[in-house]
Write a protein that holds these residues in place. Structure first.
Motif, PDB file in Angstrom:
ATOM      1  N   GLN A 179       0.808  -1.091   0.019  1.00  0.00           N
ATOM      2  CA  GLN A 179       0.022  -0.036  -0.055  1.00  0.00           C
ATOM      3  C   GLN A 179       0.760   1.172  -0.004  1.00  0.00           C
ATOM      4  OE1 GLN A 179      -3.162   0.510  -0.104  1.00  0.00           O
ATOM      5  NE2 GLN A 179      -3.633  -1.768  -0.581  1.00  0.00           N
ATOM      6  N   MET A 180       1.840   1.222   0.803  1.00  0.00           N
ATOM      7  CA  MET A 180       2.912   2.414   1.017  1.00  0.00           C
ATOM      8  C   MET A 180       3.596   2.834  -0.288  1.00  0.00           C
ATOM      9  SD  MET A 180       1.998   3.887   3.733  1.00  0.00           S
ATOM     10  CE  MET A 180       0.423   3.080   3.655  1.00  0.00           C
ATOM     11  N   GLY A 181       4.019   1.495  -1.023  1.00  0.00           N
ATOM     12  CA  GLY A 181       4.749   1.539  -2.371  1.00  0.00           C
ATOM     13  C   GLY A 181       3.988   2.491  -3.444  1.00  0.00           C
ATOM     14  N   GLN A 182       2.515   2.440  -3.266  1.00  0.00           N
ATOM     15  CA  GLN A 182       1.862   3.193  -4.401  1.00  0.00           C
ATOM     16  C   GLN A 182       1.706   4.573  -3.738  1.00  0.00           C
ATOM     17  OE1 GLN A 182      -1.613   0.987  -4.675  1.00  0.00           O
ATOM     18  NE2 GLN A 182      -0.475  -1.033  -4.977  1.00  0.00           N
ATOM     19  N   ARG A 183       2.288   4.990  -2.781  1.00  0.00           N
ATOM     20  CA  ARG A 183       1.894   6.421  -2.380  1.00  0.00           C
ATOM     21  C   ARG A 183       3.406   7.074  -2.295  1.00  0.00           C
ATOM     22  NH1 ARG A 183      -3.037   6.516   0.207  1.00  0.00           N
ATOM     23  NH2 ARG A 183      -3.980   4.573   0.504  1.00  0.00           N
ATOM     24  N   SER A 184       3.329   8.563  -2.376  1.00  0.00           N
ATOM     25  CA  SER A 184       4.381   9.279  -2.075  1.00  0.00           C
ATOM     26  C   SER A 184       4.295  10.306  -1.113  1.00  0.00           C
ATOM     27  CB  SER A 184       4.665  10.069  -3.546  1.00  0.00           C
ATOM     28  OG  SER A 184       3.714  10.754  -3.978  1.00  0.00           O
ATOM     29  N   GLY A 185       5.322  10.836  -0.633  1.00  0.00           N
ATOM     30  CA  GLY A 185       5.206  11.597   0.512  1.00  0.00           C
ATOM     31  C   GLY A 185       6.338  11.171   1.661  1.00  0.00           C
ATOM     32  N   TRP A 186       6.576  11.998   2.739  1.00  0.00           N
ATOM     33  CA  TRP A 186       7.371  11.638   3.853  1.00  0.00           C
ATOM     34  C   TRP A 186       6.727  10.466   4.447  1.00  0.00           C
ATOM     35  CZ3 TRP A 186       5.895  11.936   9.104  1.00  0.00           C
ATOM     36  CH2 TRP A 186       4.567  12.800   8.973  1.00  0.00           C
ATOM     37  N   LEU A 187       5.244  10.489   4.715  1.00  0.00           N
ATOM     38  CA  LEU A 187       4.810   9.534   5.729  1.00  0.00           C
ATOM     39  C   LEU A 187       4.788   8.144   4.900  1.00  0.00           C
ATOM     40  CD1 LEU A 187       3.351   8.692   8.239  1.00  0.00           C
ATOM     41  CD2 LEU A 187       1.121   9.238   7.262  1.00  0.00           C
ATOM     42  N   PRO A 188       4.459   7.899   3.868  1.00  0.00           N
ATOM     43  CA  PRO A 188       4.779   6.675   3.028  1.00  0.00           C
ATOM     44  C   PRO A 188       6.005   6.068   3.228  1.00  0.00           C
ATOM     45  CG  PRO A 188       3.016   7.828   1.904  1.00  0.00           C
ATOM     46  CD  PRO A 188       3.950   8.981   2.676  1.00  0.00           C
ATOM     47  N   ARG A 189       7.036   7.203   3.103  1.00  0.00           N
ATOM     48  CA  ARG A 189       8.327   6.668   3.101  1.00  0.00           C
ATOM     49  C   ARG A 189       8.945   6.178   4.350  1.00  0.00           C
ATOM     50  NH1 ARG A 189       9.771  11.025   0.900  1.00  0.00           N
ATOM     51  NH2 ARG A 189      10.541  12.293   2.600  1.00  0.00           N
ATOM     52  N   VAL A 190       8.276   7.156   5.353  1.00  0.00           N
ATOM     53  CA  VAL A 190       8.509   6.653   6.816  1.00  0.00           C
ATOM     54  C   VAL A 190       8.132   5.222   7.122  1.00  0.00           C
ATOM     55  CG1 VAL A 190       8.382   7.027   9.384  1.00  0.00           C
ATOM     56  CG2 VAL A 190       8.855   8.818   7.743  1.00  0.00           C
ATOM     57  N   VAL A 194       9.778   1.638   8.479  1.00  0.00           N
ATOM     58  CA  VAL A 194       9.105   0.852   9.777  1.00  0.00           C
ATOM     59  C   VAL A 194       8.930  -0.687   9.026  1.00  0.00           C
ATOM     60  CG1 VAL A 194       7.105   0.771  11.159  1.00  0.00           C
ATOM     61  CG2 VAL A 194       8.270   2.825  10.690  1.00  0.00           C
ATOM     62  N   VAL A 195       8.430  -0.802   8.048  1.00  0.00           N
ATOM     63  CA  VAL A 195       8.268  -2.067   7.469  1.00  0.00           C
ATOM     64  C   VAL A 195       9.417  -2.909   7.417  1.00  0.00           C
ATOM     65  CG1 VAL A 195       7.362  -3.560   5.548  1.00  0.00           C
ATOM     66  CG2 VAL A 195       5.839  -1.660   6.241  1.00  0.00           C
ATOM     67  N   GLN A 196      10.477  -2.361   7.080  1.00  0.00           N
ATOM     68  CA  GLN A 196      11.812  -3.035   6.985  1.00  0.00           C
ATOM     69  C   GLN A 196      12.188  -3.410   8.342  1.00  0.00           C
ATOM     70  OE1 GLN A 196      15.139  -1.168   4.422  1.00  0.00           O
ATOM     71  NE2 GLN A 196      13.426   0.096   3.867  1.00  0.00           N
TER      72      GLN A 196
END
Length: 313
Positions: A179-190, A194-196
């Motif tokens: 889900q986060m891979g399809q989004r941009s911005g600082w929050l998805p990047r953070v 966290v997922v890693q």
């Protein structure tokens, strides 16, 4: 491996600022309880008893370091014990940050040993999870006599369950990652970072390691609770061991949930209030709280600052 981490910049400002603010706060609290009465209560803890209390706390640090080594080995980064101990203690220099987040400094120091950030942060996350479990277990000792703290302990259990669910369900974490891979911005990047960390944390939480780490956590934090009891006993306060452990654990949980740096203010306020509710005189309650925090939190910060400064050499 000639990289240098300096005790300067923001780390230095945080360290000095937290020491100054805390010293002022403890001075105000001591004056509130009556400086003469608090000083008299402190003097009742002699050098011999004080040395034993410090020894208990240092033994607790040793057990927590052993747990740290277990996590690093689980993450396939077996470091020699002396460099690893220096790095572990250096992280204490920034304990007085919200949620002990400053201890992530260990990740910077571990980078010298080719430990990727997701791995070092996974070890730190596993530590916090193990600490929370141990504190909740210790808090159960006196919960029946103080049911008003049930909601806070339940909140900690819910947080603990959510973290365990994320660590034990890789499919759920992978779904969040997609889900986060399809989004941009600082929050998805953070969140991707966290997922890693959550993926790496799985190796630290196999049933066998979890049992061992939990036992080490209970012993380590139980020793600090015992140190608190010894302080009260040396001051002549008639507080049962189970109640002292409950006060210690609930105070630390309250400090952690407040997200104040090092739990400063909130942990002390809860500790003093519970002691007074248990029949301890206010000056004695303040003195015991100040002594405990000096022997635990501030001794850790001092050791960490020395080790962090030593890393410049």
């Amino acid at each position: 491996m000639n990289q240098v981490v300096m005790l300067s910049g923001w780390r230095y400002r945080i360290l000095v600022g937290s020491v100054v603010c805390s010293a002022l706060a403890y001075l105000v609290v001591s004056l509130w309880g009556g400086w003469a009465a608090v000083s008299m209560a402190v003097s009742r803890v002699g050098w011999w008893e004080g040395g034993q209390i410090v020894g208990l706390v240092l033994l607790g640090y040793g057990l927590r370091f052993l747990r740290w080594q277990v996590y690093l080995n689980a993450l396939r980064h077996p470091l020699p014990w002396w460099p690893s101990l220096k790095i572990y203690l250096a992280g204490f220099a920034l304990t007085t940050t919200p949620g002990k987040a400053g201890e992530a400094l260990r990740g910077v120091l571990l980078k010298r040993w080719d430990v990727p950030y997701p791995h070092s942060f996974a070890a730190l996350f596993s530590e916090r999870l193990s600490d929370l479990l141990a504190m909740v277990a210790l808090a159960l000792f006196g919960l029946s006599a103080h049911p008003e703290w049930l909601s806070m302990i339940v909140a900690c259990l819910v947080l603990l369950a959510c973290c365990v669910l994320l660590v034990s369900r890789p499919a759920l974490v992978s779904a969040i990652d997609r889900q986060m891979g399809q989004r941009s911005g600082w929050l998805p990047r953070v969140l991707r970072h966290v997922v890693q960390v959550l993926h790496q944390s799985r190796s630290c939480h196999t049933p066998r390691r979890q049992i061992g780490a939990t036992l080490l956590s209970l012993l380590a934090w139980g020793l600090e609770a015992l140190a608190f009891y010894w302080i009260l006993d040396a001051m002549g306060s008639d507080v049962p061991l189970a109640f002292a452990m409950f006060i210690y654990a609930v105070s630390m949980l309250a400090g952690a949930l407040s997200f104040m740096p090092g739990g400063l203010g909130s942990a002390e306020a809860v500790m003093v209030a519970l002691l007074v509710s248990g029949g301890v005189a206010l000056p004695d309650a303040i003195a015991a709280t100040v002594l405990l925090r000096l022997a635990t939190l501030w001794m850790a910060v001092g050791l960490g600052a020395v080790m962090l400064a030593y890393s410049k050499q």
